[in-house]
Structure formats: structure tokens, C-alpha cells
Design a protein around this motif. Structure first.
Motif, PDB file in Angstrom:
ATOM      1  N   TYR A   1       0.840  -1.193   0.000  1.00 60.93           N
ATOM      2  CA  TYR A   1       0.000   0.000   0.000  1.00 60.93           C
ATOM      3  C   TYR A   1       0.875   1.243   0.000  1.00 60.93           C
ATOM      4  O   TYR A   1       1.891   1.294   0.690  1.00 60.93           O
ATOM      5  N   GLY A   2       0.447   2.254  -0.752  1.00 60.21           N
ATOM      6  CA  GLY A   2       1.081   3.565  -0.697  1.00 60.21           C
ATOM      7  C   GLY A   2       2.240   3.731  -1.649  1.00 60.21           C
ATOM      8  O   GLY A   2       2.632   2.810  -2.376  1.00 60.21           O
ATOM      9  N   THR A   3       2.776   4.944  -1.646  1.00 60.82           N
ATOM     10  CA  THR A   3       3.917   5.310  -2.482  1.00 60.82           C
ATOM     11  C   THR A   3       5.076   5.704  -1.577  1.00 60.82           C
ATOM     12  O   THR A   3       5.146   6.846  -1.108  1.00 60.82           O
ATOM     13  N   PRO A   4       5.971   4.784  -1.274  1.00 57.56           N
ATOM     14  CA  PRO A   4       7.077   5.085  -0.361  1.00 57.56           C
ATOM     15  C   PRO A   4       8.021   6.142  -0.936  1.00 57.56           C
ATOM     16  O   PRO A   4       8.231   6.221  -2.146  1.00 57.56           O
ATOM     17  N   ARG A   5       8.561   6.942  -0.032  1.00 55.00           N
ATOM     18  CA  ARG A   5       9.651   7.844  -0.404  1.00 55.00           C
ATOM     19  C   ARG A   5      10.955   7.070  -0.240  1.00 55.00           C
ATOM     20  O   ARG A   5      11.272   6.594   0.847  1.00 55.00           O
ATOM     21  N   VAL A   6      11.688   6.937  -1.325  1.00 55.97           N
ATOM     22  CA  VAL A   6      12.900   6.111  -1.315  1.00 55.97           C
ATOM     23  C   VAL A   6      14.107   6.982  -1.632  1.00 55.97           C
ATOM     24  O   VAL A   6      14.200   7.582  -2.716  1.00 55.97           O
ATOM     25  N   TRP A   7      15.012   7.091  -0.680  1.00 47.29           N
ATOM     26  CA  TRP A   7      16.276   7.795  -0.909  1.00 47.29           C
ATOM     27  C   TRP A   7      17.062   7.061  -1.980  1.00 47.29           C
ATOM     28  O   TRP A   7      17.063   5.824  -2.027  1.00 47.29           O
ATOM     29  N   VAL A   8      17.722   7.807  -2.849  1.00 44.16           N
ATOM     30  CA  VAL A   8      18.426   7.204  -3.990  1.00 44.16           C
ATOM     31  C   VAL A   8      19.423   6.128  -3.554  1.00 44.16           C
ATOM     32  O   VAL A   8      19.661   5.160  -4.275  1.00 44.16           O
ATOM     33  N   GLY A   9      19.969   6.294  -2.357  1.00 43.68           N
ATOM     34  CA  GLY A   9      20.942   5.318  -1.868  1.00 43.68           C
ATOM     35  C   GLY A   9      20.320   3.987  -1.478  1.00 43.68           C
ATOM     36  O   GLY A   9      21.036   3.005  -1.280  1.00 43.68           O
ATOM     37  N   TYR A  10      18.978   3.950  -1.378  1.00 48.48           N
ATOM     38  CA  TYR A  10      18.293   2.728  -0.981  1.00 48.48           C
ATOM     39  C   TYR A  10      17.441   2.129  -2.091  1.00 48.48           C
ATOM     40  O   TYR A  10      16.644   1.205  -1.842  1.00 48.48           O
ATOM     41  N   LEU A  11      17.617   2.604  -3.306  1.00 46.81           N
ATOM     42  CA  LEU A  11      16.787   2.108  -4.409  1.00 46.81           C
ATOM     43  C   LEU A  11      16.962   0.601  -4.616  1.00 46.81           C
ATOM     44  O   LEU A  11      15.982  -0.130  -4.819  1.00 46.81           O
ATOM     45  N   ARG A  12      18.196   0.146  -4.569  1.00 49.71           N
ATOM     46  CA  ARG A  12      18.436  -1.285  -4.769  1.00 49.71           C
ATOM     47  C   ARG A  12      17.787  -2.089  -3.651  1.00 49.71           C
ATOM     48  O   ARG A  12      17.147  -3.125  -3.906  1.00 49.71           O
ATOM     49  N   ASP A  13      17.921  -1.617  -2.411  1.00 48.52           N
ATOM     50  CA  ASP A  13      17.303  -2.315  -1.277  1.00 48.52           C
ATOM     51  C   ASP A  13      15.783  -2.357  -1.429  1.00 48.52           C
ATOM     52  O   ASP A  13      15.147  -3.388  -1.147  1.00 48.52           O
ATOM     53  N   PHE A  14      15.197  -1.242  -1.870  1.00 47.16           N
ATOM     54  CA  PHE A  14      13.750  -1.183  -2.036  1.00 47.16           C
ATOM     55  C   PHE A  14      13.275  -2.190  -3.087  1.00 47.16           C
ATOM     56  O   PHE A  14      12.283  -2.908  -2.876  1.00 47.16           O
ATOM     57  N   LYS A  15      13.986  -2.282  -4.187  1.00 51.26           N
ATOM     58  CA  LYS A  15      13.580  -3.195  -5.255  1.00 51.26           C
ATOM     59  C   LYS A  15      13.741  -4.655  -4.829  1.00 51.26           C
ATOM     60  O   LYS A  15      12.965  -5.511  -5.249  1.00 51.26           O
ATOM     61  N   GLU A  16      14.732  -4.931  -3.983  1.00 50.18           N
ATOM     62  CA  GLU A  16      14.891  -6.291  -3.476  1.00 50.18           C
ATOM     63  C   GLU A  16      13.718  -6.696  -2.597  1.00 50.18           C
ATOM     64  O   GLU A  16      13.357  -7.868  -2.505  1.00 50.18           O
ATOM     65  N   GLN A  17      13.106  -5.710  -1.956  1.00 47.14           N
ATOM     66  CA  GLN A  17      11.983  -5.982  -1.058  1.00 47.14           C
ATOM     67  C   GLN A  17      10.629  -5.908  -1.762  1.00 47.14           C
ATOM     68  O   GLN A  17       9.601  -6.190  -1.145  1.00 47.14           O
ATOM     69  N   THR A  18      10.638  -5.541  -3.049  1.00 50.35           N
ATOM     70  CA  THR A  18       9.378  -5.433  -3.792  1.00 50.35           C
ATOM     71  C   THR A  18       9.441  -6.230  -5.094  1.00 50.35           C
ATOM     72  O   THR A  18       8.791  -7.268  -5.231  1.00 50.35           O
TER      73      THR A  18
ATOM     74  N   HIS B   1      11.694  -8.115  -6.256  1.00 54.61           N
ATOM     75  CA  HIS B   1      12.229  -9.470  -6.077  1.00 54.61           C
ATOM     76  C   HIS B   1      11.112 -10.485  -5.838  1.00 54.61           C
ATOM     77  O   HIS B   1      11.237 -11.659  -6.200  1.00 54.61           O
ATOM     78  N   PHE B   2      10.014  -9.999  -5.244  1.00 51.30           N
ATOM     79  CA  PHE B   2       8.871 -10.879  -4.959  1.00 51.30           C
ATOM     80  C   PHE B   2       7.777 -10.759  -6.015  1.00 51.30           C
ATOM     81  O   PHE B   2       6.670 -11.268  -5.833  1.00 51.30           O
ATOM     82  N   GLY B   3       8.082 -10.054  -7.104  1.00 52.65           N
ATOM     83  CA  GLY B   3       7.131  -9.960  -8.210  1.00 52.65           C
ATOM     84  C   GLY B   3       6.128  -8.830  -8.112  1.00 52.65           C
ATOM     85  O   GLY B   3       5.120  -8.836  -8.827  1.00 52.65           O
ATOM     86  N   PHE B   4       6.380  -7.832  -7.253  1.00 57.16           N
ATOM     87  CA  PHE B   4       5.465  -6.703  -7.103  1.00 57.16           C
ATOM     88  C   PHE B   4       6.057  -5.457  -7.751  1.00 57.16           C
ATOM     89  O   PHE B   4       7.253  -5.169  -7.607  1.00 57.16           O
ATOM     90  N   ASN B   5       5.223  -4.730  -8.443  1.00 53.58           N
ATOM     91  CA  ASN B   5       5.628  -3.465  -9.049  1.00 53.58           C
ATOM     92  C   ASN B   5       5.026  -2.336  -8.226  1.00 53.58           C
ATOM     93  O   ASN B   5       3.891  -1.911  -8.440  1.00 53.58           O
ATOM     94  N   VAL B   6       5.771  -1.860  -7.237  1.00 49.85           N
ATOM     95  CA  VAL B   6       5.265  -0.878  -6.283  1.00 49.85           C
ATOM     96  C   VAL B   6       5.710   0.524  -6.701  1.00 49.85           C
ATOM     97  O   VAL B   6       6.910   0.773  -6.865  1.00 49.85           O
ATOM     98  N   PRO B   7       4.775   1.458  -6.885  1.00 49.87           N
ATOM     99  CA  PRO B   7       5.166   2.831  -7.226  1.00 49.87           C
ATOM    100  C   PRO B   7       5.913   3.470  -6.059  1.00 49.87           C
ATOM    101  O   PRO B   7       5.619   3.190  -4.892  1.00 49.87           O
ATOM    102  N   TYR B   8       6.881   4.326  -6.354  1.00 46.74           N
ATOM    103  CA  TYR B   8       7.644   4.981  -5.292  1.00 46.74           C
ATOM    104  C   TYR B   8       8.079   6.367  -5.752  1.00 46.74           C
ATOM    105  O   TYR B   8       8.079   6.682  -6.950  1.00 46.74           O
ATOM    106  N   GLU B   9       8.449   7.180  -4.781  1.00 47.64           N
ATOM    107  CA  GLU B   9       8.960   8.533  -5.044  1.00 47.64           C
ATOM    108  C   GLU B   9      10.430   8.573  -4.648  1.00 47.64           C
ATOM    109  O   GLU B   9      10.784   8.264  -3.502  1.00 47.64           O
ATOM    110  N   THR B  10      11.273   8.934  -5.587  1.00 44.78           N
ATOM    111  CA  THR B  10      12.703   9.014  -5.283  1.00 44.78           C
ATOM    112  C   THR B  10      13.022  10.373  -4.672  1.00 44.78           C
ATOM    113  O   THR B  10      12.573  11.411  -5.156  1.00 44.78           O
ATOM    114  N   ILE B  11      13.782  10.373  -3.591  1.00 43.65           N
ATOM    115  CA  ILE B  11      14.251  11.626  -2.979  1.00 43.65           C
ATOM    116  C   ILE B  11      15.773  11.612  -2.945  1.00 43.65           C
ATOM    117  O   ILE B  11      16.396  10.558  -2.748  1.00 43.65           O
TER     118      ILE B  11
END
Length: 468
Positions: free
Chosen positions: A128-145, A147-157
Motif C-alpha cells: 500500500y502507498g507510495t514510499p519515499r525512497v532515498w536514492v541510496g536505498y533504491l536497490r534495497d527497495f527493489k529487493e523488497q518489492t 524481487h517478490f514480483g510486485f511493481n510498487v510505485p515509489y517517489e525518489t528523494i
């Protein structure tokens, strides 16, 4: 009617073995129980037969006289001595049998994942929602989304969020864990001013929403006796969680779930009385002795916090419906706060022993670059009610154990950490979620839409914070 786990142990032990294997536990406990249970039932049958013989002899004595009567009296006394000796053996055997039975976890529901990959303790169900993701954590965020087959919208900061611990103590100046550590030890805290109001507002918000759904509000005892708590928890597993009151047979509760479950101890309900819905508000006390050095800073993992808890006593055939209802209630609360989160289904090996199936709700933490647990939601089926002796009398006069379910609504300190990280602005200002503002208006004399920083925060060319 027998407890379903007990039925399975006696009639389908392979089902129990399979369930225990899914939890990555030793199946030898099943064989140990079967051995003890067989001895217990055999010895009980012997005692029943001896009692029958004693009753027959007692009736015969009144019809006899002389030496024959004396012989029967001696035989009856000998039988009483033998019965007493065997009853002592039975009691000892029963205690050991009960100890082993209590150590056996609930049967894992068929929908629970197992054989999860190494390092994976849960499987995401929805986001749920659109997480704010710091550019330094983009890889970590994608591994948590992804990687499990989910396409989660996010906002890069491009500015790095400040962690909740530094926000709490340095930027806002509204918490003090150092002084709390001096006077109480690690994992304690002082909160001040707006954050105290925020804590109260979070509890008020959860209570308001849950009582509107028909849940009965309860303020339970904060302590329970050992014999009661051991009916609700696997004390061998949770000995590192609970606090014992010195020189008293009392333990501080870890959640309102425990005293609410105990409320109907030794009770028989009518079918039409179920379900019973409760929402408890209480402090929670947890030793966290097994947490090691995890989350030592801030107020995410602490020894005391406030929590609003959902609890349901249900008919067995309706408990899975209520399990989904409870997690949806939690989702609505956290969606109302505007906090991006995911719901995960725990793998069998990571569930508590009392749970047949368990969901967690995890909120995205921008300063940590990971989803962190905020809610735990479990269907305990009849694992607790069998120990607590809570039954339902059916309309056809059958008796069954009810099912018990529990779910966090909101744990205040963890919710505060999520707000401090998700609602912070680059200058250190914290925006208050709109859903909480009307509750803050009741208590707060200042603004209810933002919390202003005490320290000035500026950013360098890389977006890293500099706190002045």
C-alpha cells in the motif's frame, strides 16, 4: 469434545510431524507424547478397573460375615493402597504428558509458506502507498518489492532522511534515552511535549476506529498469574520476553491479548454469543532479552510501550474469516495514517508456537531503507482455548473449544518512529498525519499539523543532513 491437536496426535500423528517439520523443529516430541499418552491411558484404565473391583467388594462386604467378611475388608484396603500408589504414578505421568503437550506448537495452516529460501522469513501478500525512497536505498527497495514480483510505485528523494532516533533526541529534542538509561537501563525512554500528545493521539485514533466497528473497549489487568499466563503462552519460548514481579506469583503482560484471552477462562459460551470482539488498551512490558544489539537506539524496540490490541473469540468455522477481518482492520488504521506498508505472510518457521497462521504489517522506513514490523495478526485456533478451557455449547449439544485470534491495532512507539521517518521534511519539520490532528486538538496547546525542529537542519551537496 477433544482438542484438535490432541486428536491429531492420537489419530493422525504424521499430520503433527509434518506440521512440526514445516516449523523446522524436532519431530521427536511427537513420539515422546505418544509414548506418555499411551502409558497414561493404560494406567488410567488400570485404576478404573481397580476402582470397579473395590466398589464390587464394598457391596459384597455388607452381605458377608465372619472370616469371609474380614478377608474382603482386607482385600478392599489392599486395593485402596494399590489405587493410591497408581494414582500418584498417574499424576506424575500426567504432569510430564501435559508438559510435553504444551511444548507442541499449533498445527500449521495449509496456506502458510514453508521451505522458504535461506534468510526469508515471510512472503509479501500486498503493498500500500507510495514510499519515499532515498536514492541510496533504491536497490534495497527493489529487493523488497520487485524481487517478490510486485511493481510498487515509489517517489525518489535525493536528500537522506534522518533516522527516528536522531529525530527524536537531537532534531526535535523531545526524547531522552540517555537519561532513561541511567535511571532504568537500556531500551527505556523519556518522551516530552508533542510526542507525548502524539502517543495519546495514536491510541485515541485506534480506539475510536475500533469501537466504531463494534469492538468492546477493555482496560485489562497489567499482571497475570503464572498458571494463567502459561495457558496462553509457551513459557519456555517466551521466558526471555516476560517480566516477573519479585516475591509474587505475577508477571507483567506483554500485550493486552493475554489478559483478554484469560477473561473467559473456564467459561462455557452458547453458540449465539459468538463472536465476541474486544479492543484492549494497555501498556506492554517486554524484556527483549533475545534481541541482542538490534534497535538499541531510539524507541523502536523498547521494554515498555502503549498498545491497542484487537481480540476475537470465534466459532471454529468462522475464525479464518475473522483472521482476514483483523488484518484488514489494521490495514485501514495504517492507511488512515498515510504510512506506506506491506502485509506479509510469515513462513512456518518464523511463526509463534500458538499461531496456526500469522500476518505481519510492515511500514516502509525511509531512513533505514527497509520495511519494519508494526502489526502482528494471528489465528491461534483452539491452541489457547483448550488450555484455558473456553468452550462453546452448540445448538445440537456438542461442545467444542472456541477459536482465539489477536492482532495489533497500533503500538504507539513504533508508530511514532514511522511518522518521524515518513513525515519528516528536509529541514527537520515533521508533518502530523491528518487523521490524528483532531485528537491532538483535544490535548495540545500548540499547532496540530506540524512539529517544529529544535535544531536547524541543512543539507550538503550530497543531500546528507547537517544538524546545527
Amino acid at each position: 469434545m477433544s482438542w484438535s491437536l490432541l486428536d491429531a496426535l492420537r489419530n493422525k500423528p504424521d499430520v503433527v510431524r509434518d506440521s512440526i517439520r514445516k516449523r523446522r523443529m524436532d519431530v521427536g516430541v511427537v513420539d515422546k507424547f505418544i509414548e506418555l499418552d499411551s502409558k497414561w491411558r493404560g494406567l488410567k484404565a488400570e485404576i478404573d478397573e481397580l476402582r470397579h473391583r473395590h466398589n464390587v467388594i464394598t457391596k459384597e462386604v455388607s452381605k458377608l460375615g465372619g472370616a469371609e467378611r474380614d478377608a474382603k475388608i482386607r482385600e478392599a484396603k489392599e486395593l485402596l493402597g494399590e489405587i493410591q500408589k497408581k494414582e500418584e504414578e498417574l499424576n506424575a505421568l500426567e504432569k510430564e504428558r501435559e508438559r510435553v503437550l504444551r511444548s507442541i506448537p499449533n498445527l500449521v495452516h495449509d496456506s502458510v509458506p514453508y521451505n522458504c529460501p535461506e534468510g526469508v522469513d515471510s512472503m509479501p501478500v500486498r503493498f500500500y502507498g507510495t514510499p519515499r525512497v532515498w536514492v541510496g536505498y533504491l536497490r534495497d527497495f527493489k529487493e523488497q518489492t520487485e524481487h517478490f514480483g510486485f511493481n510498487v510505485p515509489y517517489e525518489t528523494i535525493d536528500w537522506r532522511p534522518i533516522g527516528h532516533a536522531d529525530m527524536l533526541e537531537v532534531v526535535l529534542g523531545m526524547g531522552d534515552t540517555l537519561k532513561a538509561g541511567e535511571v532504568a537501563g537500556s531500551r527505556f525512554y523519556y518522551l516530552f511535549d508533542d510526542l507525548v500528545m502524539l502517543d495519546i493521539a495514536l491510541l485515541s485514533y485506534a480506539i475510536d476506529q475500533m469501537t466504531k466497528k463494534g469492538f468492546k473497549l477493555v482496560l485489562p489487568p497489567y499482571m497475570l498469574k503464572y498458571e494463567v499466563l502459561s495457558d496462553i503462552l509457551d513459557m519456555d519460548t517466551f521466558k526471555d520476553m516476560v517480566y516477573k514481579v519479585e516475591n509474587e506469583d505475577l508477571y507483567l503482560i506483554g500485550t493486552a491479548e493475554h489478559p483478554i484471552a484469560a477473561y473467559l477462562r473456564h467459561t462455557e459460551l452458547l453458540e449465539d454469543q459468538l463472536p465476541l470482539l474486544f479492543v484492549g488498551v494497555s501498556p506492554s512490558f517486554r524484556r527483549e532479552a533475545s534481541a541482542g544489539n538490534r534497535d538499541m537506539k531510539g524507541i523502536f524496540r523498547v521494554h515498555q510501550f502503549h498498545k491497542v490490541e484487537q481480540f476475537v473469540f470465534s466459532l471454529p468455522e468462522e475464525s479464518w474469516k475473522w483472521h482476514e477481518e483483523l488484518i484488514r482492520n489494521a490495514e485501514e488504521l495504517w492507511q488512515g495514517l498515510g504510512l506506506p506498508h506491506r502485509v506479509v505472510l510469515l513462513c512456518a518457521h518464523d511463526m509463534g508456537r500458538c499461531a496456526a497462521k500469522q500476518y505481519d504489517l510492515e511500514v516502509w522506513m525511509p531512513a533505514q531503507g527497509k520495511y519494519r514490523e508494526m502489526v502482528s495478526c494471528s489465528n491461534c485456533t483452539d491452541w489457547q482455548s483448550a488450555k484455558l478451557s473456553i468452550r462453546v455449547l452448540r445448538k445440537d449439544m456438542r461442545r467444542e473449544f472456541v477459536h482465539t485470534l489477536n492482532s495489533t491495532a497500533i503500538a504507539s512507539t513504533r508508530a511514532i518512529t514511522a511518522i518521524l521517518e515518513n513525515y519528516q521534511e528536509p529541514d527537520g519539520t515533521v508533518v502530523i498525519p491528518k487523521a490524528l490532528r483532531k485528537y491532538l486538538e483535544i490535548f495540545s496547546k500548540g499547532p496540530t499539523d506540524v512539529i517544529h525542529p529544535r535544531k536547524k537542519v541543512r543539507r550538503n551537496d550530497k543531500g546528507d543532513p547537517i544538524i546545527e
